[in-house]
Design a protein around this motif. Structure first.
Motif, PDB file in Angstrom:
ATOM      1  N   GLU A 141       0.956  -1.077  -0.045  1.00 46.94           N
ATOM      2  CA  GLU A 141      -0.025   0.140  -0.069  1.00 46.94           C
ATOM      3  C   GLU A 141       0.765   1.209   0.170  1.00 46.94           C
ATOM      4  O   GLU A 141       1.928   1.240   0.828  1.00 46.94           O
ATOM      5  N   LYS A 142       0.423   2.253  -0.686  1.00 47.44           N
ATOM      6  CA  LYS A 142       1.207   3.391  -0.841  1.00 47.44           C
ATOM      7  C   LYS A 142       1.012   4.041   0.716  1.00 47.44           C
ATOM      8  O   LYS A 142      -0.074   4.179   0.939  1.00 47.44           O
ATOM      9  N   ALA A 143       1.885   4.801   1.294  1.00 46.30           N
ATOM     10  CA  ALA A 143       1.690   5.558   2.573  1.00 46.30           C
ATOM     11  C   ALA A 143       0.744   6.642   2.401  1.00 46.30           C
ATOM     12  O   ALA A 143       0.888   7.480   1.529  1.00 46.30           O
ATOM     13  N   PRO A 144      -0.005   6.717   3.029  1.00 52.69           N
ATOM     14  CA  PRO A 144      -0.640   8.228   3.200  1.00 52.69           C
ATOM     15  C   PRO A 144       0.089   9.462   3.450  1.00 52.69           C
ATOM     16  O   PRO A 144       1.055   9.305   3.999  1.00 52.69           O
ATOM     17  N   ILE A 145      -0.580  10.586   2.994  1.00 55.66           N
ATOM     18  CA  ILE A 145       0.496  11.565   3.148  1.00 55.66           C
ATOM     19  C   ILE A 145      -0.320  12.556   4.317  1.00 55.66           C
ATOM     20  O   ILE A 145      -1.490  12.500   4.462  1.00 55.66           O
ATOM     21  N   PRO A 146       0.277  13.494   5.096  1.00 57.77           N
ATOM     22  CA  PRO A 146      -0.251  14.052   5.824  1.00 57.77           C
ATOM     23  C   PRO A 146      -1.003  15.118   5.251  1.00 57.77           C
ATOM     24  O   PRO A 146      -1.105  15.449   4.439  1.00 57.77           O
TER      25      PRO A 146
ATOM     26  N   THR B  74       4.389  24.174  14.044  1.00 55.14           N
ATOM     27  CA  THR B  74       3.663  23.004  13.545  1.00 55.14           C
ATOM     28  C   THR B  74       3.024  22.433  14.798  1.00 55.14           C
ATOM     29  O   THR B  74       3.881  21.881  15.716  1.00 55.14           O
ATOM     30  N   ARG B  75       1.631  22.400  15.044  1.00 58.21           N
ATOM     31  CA  ARG B  75       1.247  21.316  15.887  1.00 58.21           C
ATOM     32  C   ARG B  75       0.522  20.158  14.965  1.00 58.21           C
ATOM     33  O   ARG B  75       0.365  20.321  13.747  1.00 58.21           O
ATOM     34  N   SER B  76       0.456  19.075  15.606  1.00 58.54           N
ATOM     35  CA  SER B  76      -0.045  17.852  14.911  1.00 58.54           C
ATOM     36  C   SER B  76      -1.044  17.072  15.776  1.00 58.54           C
ATOM     37  O   SER B  76      -1.241  17.047  17.004  1.00 58.54           O
ATOM     38  N   GLU B  77      -1.951  16.290  14.854  1.00 63.70           N
ATOM     39  CA  GLU B  77      -2.949  15.477  15.404  1.00 63.70           C
ATOM     40  C   GLU B  77      -2.765  14.217  14.706  1.00 63.70           C
ATOM     41  O   GLU B  77      -2.702  14.177  13.397  1.00 63.70           O
ATOM     42  N   VAL B  78      -2.487  13.140  15.391  1.00 62.73           N
ATOM     43  CA  VAL B  78      -2.366  11.797  14.758  1.00 62.73           C
ATOM     44  C   VAL B  78      -3.924  11.363  14.225  1.00 62.73           C
ATOM     45  O   VAL B  78      -4.766  11.201  15.381  1.00 62.73           O
TER      46      VAL B  78
ATOM     47  N   TRP C 239       5.067  10.688   8.539  1.00 65.75           N
ATOM     48  CA  TRP C 239       4.121  11.464   9.259  1.00 65.75           C
ATOM     49  C   TRP C 239       2.734  11.191   8.430  1.00 65.75           C
ATOM     50  O   TRP C 239       1.839  12.035   8.558  1.00 65.75           O
ATOM     51  N   GLY C 240       2.613  10.031   7.925  1.00 63.60           N
ATOM     52  CA  GLY C 240       1.371   9.904   6.821  1.00 63.60           C
ATOM     53  C   GLY C 240       0.122   9.983   7.516  1.00 63.60           C
ATOM     54  O   GLY C 240      -0.833  10.354   6.888  1.00 63.60           O
ATOM     55  N   HIS C 241      -0.098   9.714   8.718  1.00 64.00           N
ATOM     56  CA  HIS C 241      -1.157   9.542   9.481  1.00 64.00           C
ATOM     57  C   HIS C 241      -1.437  10.808  10.475  1.00 64.00           C
ATOM     58  O   HIS C 241      -2.148  10.819  11.645  1.00 64.00           O
ATOM     59  N   THR C 242      -0.785  11.941   9.903  1.00 64.09           N
ATOM     60  CA  THR C 242      -0.805  13.154  10.738  1.00 64.09           C
ATOM     61  C   THR C 242      -1.570  14.389  10.220  1.00 64.09           C
ATOM     62  O   THR C 242      -1.313  14.406   8.961  1.00 64.09           O
ATOM     63  N   HIS C 243      -2.141  15.090  10.847  1.00 66.21           N
ATOM     64  CA  HIS C 243      -2.655  15.959  10.215  1.00 66.21           C
ATOM     65  C   HIS C 243      -2.101  17.413  10.953  1.00 66.21           C
ATOM     66  O   HIS C 243      -1.845  17.413  12.132  1.00 66.21           O
ATOM     67  N   LEU C 244      -1.505  18.202  10.349  1.00 68.42           N
ATOM     68  CA  LEU C 244      -0.402  19.029  10.607  1.00 68.42           C
ATOM     69  C   LEU C 244      -1.285  20.589  10.583  1.00 68.42           C
ATOM     70  O   LEU C 244      -2.368  20.855   9.672  1.00 68.42           O
ATOM     71  N   ILE C 245      -1.212  21.163  11.756  1.00 72.09           N
ATOM     72  CA  ILE C 245      -1.929  22.542  12.063  1.00 72.09           C
ATOM     73  C   ILE C 245      -0.832  23.705  12.356  1.00 72.09           C
ATOM     74  O   ILE C 245       0.170  23.630  13.113  1.00 72.09           O
ATOM     75  N   ILE C 246      -0.654  24.454  11.355  1.00 71.71           N
ATOM     76  CA  ILE C 246       0.519  25.357  11.213  1.00 71.71           C
ATOM     77  C   ILE C 246      -0.325  26.661  12.033  1.00 71.71           C
ATOM     78  O   ILE C 246      -1.282  27.051  11.792  1.00 71.71           O
TER      79      ILE C 246
END
Length: 119
Positions: A3-8, A109-113, A80-87
């Motif tokens: 599977e291709k890795a998801p992107i953030p 950068t803040r992040s949510e997994v 960081w594929g399963h991460t939502h980046l919040i700038i």
């Protein structure tokens, strides 16, 4: 078949959008962001004039923030594929190479997994 890795994914807070607006007023609309991978200024999101930063074959576009493209190195993006980046923008000194330097604010950068898929 692998599977291709998801992107953030990426988004900006209201504070970051205001700082982007200030930077656009000073430098114009031709800007880019690049998520630093730990060199120089740690892992800060860096804002540059488009002509001052070369996007390489190993960089991937995650989206845009107020019309400013946001890139990350492909290897880092895959990690960081399963991460939502919040700038966000907070008080402080910006990265020494980033256009937020000298504004009295800096990007962060803040992040949510995000939930990992079940296998």
């Amino acid at each position: 078949m692998s599977e291709k890795a998801p992107i953030p994914t990426v988004e900006a807070t209201e504070s970051a959008l205001k700082l982007i607006s200030i930077i656009k007023e000073k430098y114009g609309p031709e800007l880019i962001f690049h998520q630093s991978g730990g060199c120089c200024d740690g892992s800060a999101p860096m804002c540059f004039e488009k002509s001052d930063f070369i996007i390489g074959n190993s960089d991937m576009l995650l989206g845009d923030l107020a019309g400013v493209p946001f890139y990350i190195n492909q290897d880092q993006g895959e990690r960081w594929g399963h991460t939502h980046l919040i700038i966000d923008a907070i008080p402080g000194n910006g990265g020494m190479f980033s256009l937020d330097n000298g504004t009295g604010q800096r990007f962060l950068t803040r992040s949510e997994v995000c939930a990992l898929p079940q296998r």
